[in-house]
Design a protein around this motif. Sequence first.
Motif, PDB file in Angstrom:
ATOM      1  N   LEU A 266       0.855  -1.257  -0.028  1.00 21.01           N
ATOM      2  CA  LEU A 266      -0.072   0.068   0.036  1.00 21.01           C
ATOM      3  C   LEU A 266       0.764   1.193   0.029  1.00 21.01           C
ATOM      4  N   ASN A 267       1.953   1.340   0.648  1.00 23.03           N
ATOM      5  CA  ASN A 267       2.853   2.435   0.800  1.00 23.03           C
ATOM      6  C   ASN A 267       3.728   2.728  -0.377  1.00 23.03           C
ATOM      7  N   ASN A 268       3.985   1.435  -1.043  1.00 20.34           N
ATOM      8  CA  ASN A 268       4.899   1.743  -2.495  1.00 20.34           C
ATOM      9  C   ASN A 268       4.132   1.874  -3.676  1.00 20.34           C
ATOM     10  N   ASP A 269       3.003   1.229  -3.653  1.00 22.38           N
ATOM     11  CA  ASP A 269       2.009   1.167  -4.797  1.00 22.38           C
ATOM     12  C   ASP A 269       0.598   0.970  -4.491  1.00 22.38           C
ATOM     13  N   PRO A 270      -0.020   2.179  -4.299  1.00 19.16           N
ATOM     14  CA  PRO A 270      -1.550   2.088  -3.860  1.00 19.16           C
ATOM     15  C   PRO A 270      -2.299   1.411  -4.896  1.00 19.16           C
ATOM     16  N   TYR A 271      -1.878   1.362  -6.137  1.00 23.29           N
ATOM     17  CA  TYR A 271      -2.792   0.825  -7.293  1.00 23.29           C
ATOM     18  C   TYR A 271      -2.315  -0.466  -7.792  1.00 23.29           C
ATOM     19  N   ALA A 272      -1.462  -1.208  -6.767  1.00 29.16           N
ATOM     20  CA  ALA A 272      -1.056  -2.698  -7.069  1.00 29.16           C
ATOM     21  C   ALA A 272      -1.989  -3.533  -6.875  1.00 29.16           C
ATOM     22  N   PHE A 273      -2.251  -4.702  -7.528  1.00 30.36           N
ATOM     23  CA  PHE A 273      -3.034  -5.835  -7.412  1.00 30.36           C
ATOM     24  C   PHE A 273      -2.589  -6.843  -6.423  1.00 30.36           C
ATOM     25  N   MET A 274      -3.210  -7.320  -5.353  1.00 30.69           N
ATOM     26  CA  MET A 274      -2.639  -8.387  -4.759  1.00 30.69           C
ATOM     27  C   MET A 274      -3.574  -9.387  -4.345  1.00 30.69           C
ATOM     28  N   SER A 275      -3.318 -10.734  -4.440  1.00 28.77           N
ATOM     29  CA  SER A 275      -4.011 -11.564  -4.056  1.00 28.77           C
ATOM     30  C   SER A 275      -3.359 -12.636  -2.957  1.00 28.77           C
ATOM     31  N   LEU A 276      -4.153 -13.378  -2.067  1.00 28.76           N
ATOM     32  CA  LEU A 276      -3.381 -14.312  -1.387  1.00 28.76           C
ATOM     33  C   LEU A 276      -4.389 -15.534  -1.190  1.00 28.76           C
ATOM     34  N   SER A 277      -3.649 -16.606  -0.926  1.00 28.51           N
ATOM     35  CA  SER A 277      -4.214 -17.799  -0.996  1.00 28.51           C
ATOM     36  C   SER A 277      -3.571 -18.956   0.123  1.00 28.51           C
ATOM     37  N   GLU A 278      -4.372 -19.708   0.844  1.00 25.67           N
ATOM     38  CA  GLU A 278      -3.653 -20.729   1.765  1.00 25.67           C
ATOM     39  C   GLU A 278      -3.033 -21.787   0.859  1.00 25.67           C
ATOM     40  N   VAL A 279      -1.891 -22.031   1.577  1.00 26.41           N
ATOM     41  CA  VAL A 279      -0.724 -23.174   0.980  1.00 26.41           C
ATOM     42  C   VAL A 279      -0.937 -24.139   2.029  1.00 26.41           C
ATOM     43  N   SER A 280      -0.973 -25.713   1.487  1.00 27.10           N
ATOM     44  CA  SER A 280      -1.144 -26.513   2.248  1.00 27.10           C
ATOM     45  C   SER A 280       0.296 -27.419   2.546  1.00 27.10           C
ATOM     46  N   LYS A 281       1.167 -27.382   1.693  1.00 33.54           N
ATOM     47  CA  LYS A 281       2.554 -27.803   1.669  1.00 33.54           C
ATOM     48  C   LYS A 281       3.515 -26.756   1.175  1.00 33.54           C
ATOM     49  N   VAL A 282       4.714 -26.754   1.741  1.00 34.52           N
ATOM     50  CA  VAL A 282       5.857 -25.957   1.113  1.00 34.52           C
ATOM     51  C   VAL A 282       7.003 -26.700   0.951  1.00 34.52           C
ATOM     52  N   TYR A 283       7.541 -27.014  -0.100  1.00 32.08           N
ATOM     53  CA  TYR A 283       8.893 -27.818  -0.231  1.00 32.08           C
ATOM     54  C   TYR A 283      10.029 -26.879  -0.537  1.00 32.08           C
ATOM     55  N   GLY A 284      11.321 -27.084  -0.428  1.00 31.22           N
ATOM     56  CA  GLY A 284      12.092 -26.391  -0.492  1.00 31.22           C
ATOM     57  C   GLY A 284      12.635 -25.496   0.427  1.00 31.22           C
ATOM     58  N   ARG A 285      13.533 -24.414   0.155  1.00 30.76           N
ATOM     59  CA  ARG A 285      14.164 -23.651   1.113  1.00 30.76           C
ATOM     60  C   ARG A 285      13.158 -22.670   1.529  1.00 30.76           C
ATOM     61  N   PHE A 286      12.375 -22.792   2.689  1.00 34.40           N
ATOM     62  CA  PHE A 286      11.490 -21.781   3.186  1.00 34.40           C
ATOM     63  C   PHE A 286      12.002 -21.467   4.754  1.00 34.40           C
ATOM     64  N   LYS A 287      12.275 -20.387   5.061  1.00 31.28           N
ATOM     65  CA  LYS A 287      12.782 -20.013   6.449  1.00 31.28           C
ATOM     66  C   LYS A 287      11.599 -19.650   7.524  1.00 31.28           C
ATOM     67  N   GLU A 288      11.449 -20.074   8.526  1.00 32.57           N
ATOM     68  CA  GLU A 288      10.595 -19.555   9.533  1.00 32.57           C
ATOM     69  C   GLU A 288      10.925 -18.430  10.076  1.00 32.57           C
ATOM     70  N   GLN A 289      10.075 -17.370  10.184  1.00 34.35           N
ATOM     71  CA  GLN A 289      10.357 -16.228  10.706  1.00 34.35           C
ATOM     72  C   GLN A 289      10.524 -16.344  12.274  1.00 34.35           C
ATOM     73  N   THR A 290      11.425 -15.374  12.934  1.00 35.96           N
ATOM     74  CA  THR A 290      11.401 -15.496  14.399  1.00 35.96           C
ATOM     75  C   THR A 290      10.671 -14.171  14.697  1.00 35.96           C
ATOM     76  N   PRO A 291       9.723 -14.227  15.691  1.00 31.29           N
ATOM     77  CA  PRO A 291       9.363 -12.808  16.192  1.00 31.29           C
ATOM     78  C   PRO A 291      10.472 -11.928  16.763  1.00 31.29           C
ATOM     79  N   VAL A 292      10.236 -10.560  16.747  1.00 37.36           N
ATOM     80  CA  VAL A 292      11.037  -9.883  17.088  1.00 37.36           C
ATOM     81  C   VAL A 292      10.550  -8.724  17.689  1.00 37.36           C
TER      82      VAL A 292
END
Length: 292
Positions: A266-292
């Motif tokens: 929103l801050n960098n491109d208010p006119y951008a199109f964005m969609s989100l969908s749930e993912v059931s499985k992730v393979y490969g290199r995906f790093k879990e974020q640590t809260p800060v």
Amino acid sequence: MSTLERLSRRHILISKLSAALFYALAVAIALNFFWQPGKIYASGITGFAQILQSVSERYLPFTLATSVMYFVLNIPLFILGWFKIGHRFTIFTLIAVLLASIMMKIIAPIKMSYDPIICAIFGGVINGVGTGIALKSGISTGGLDVLGIILRKKTGKSFGQINIFFNLIIVICAGFVFGWTRALYTALNIFVNGKVIDAVYNQHQKMQVLIVTEHPKHIIDGIQAKMHRGITILHDAEGAYSHTEKTVLLMVIDKYDMYDIYNIVLNNDPYAFMSLSEVSKVYGRFKEQTPV
């Protein structure tokens, strides 16, 4: 700093503090209205604090109050969190635990006698809702949250395995102190509490984000500065309506990253199109974020 950014930070701060207060009320009500009258132990550090109170009442000339011990047992975890996880994470954890300790003390226990099954179910539900909302707001409730993050880094064990180990100790203690029937009710309470937390907030749910934008560089820089996520860039896309050149960004995030992603786009491109969908499985290199 822009006005929008200041408002966004203020909103995040208020939501985190509100969630900490809600959690404090929830755990205090669960403890004083259901767990203590029903002679049932909670999960995590709250349960260990109850164990210390029970043991001190039986074998010591003084009583170690659950409200006090809940805070004291979290102190080593605050120190670990400060050095091993992050300062901001630890500060909000400290606020949540301090408020919970105060509420446990000032909310008077009721004297009514309930069926222990009712105490186990209602205590688990109320505390689960409070904990789930706290986690959903990006704050920790202390205890096994902090220990779980650190042990997962060191051992590779999941949060579930770590929680099961510590809560099994609590169930065994409940059996020795209150009898094995009460241990069964304690196990029921821990199970209900865990299921409600999962229903309110699933920390490890993955989401696939697709962003169509004319300003990819600013969005990419904002995302990587905030959360260091990998991004797949698809060039030479074209809008069917405007026939302007666009870029498609594709990435997978944790569910709790959605609010940050939305604000960055929103801050960098208010006119951008964005969609989100749930993912059931992730393979490969995906790093879990640590809260800060």
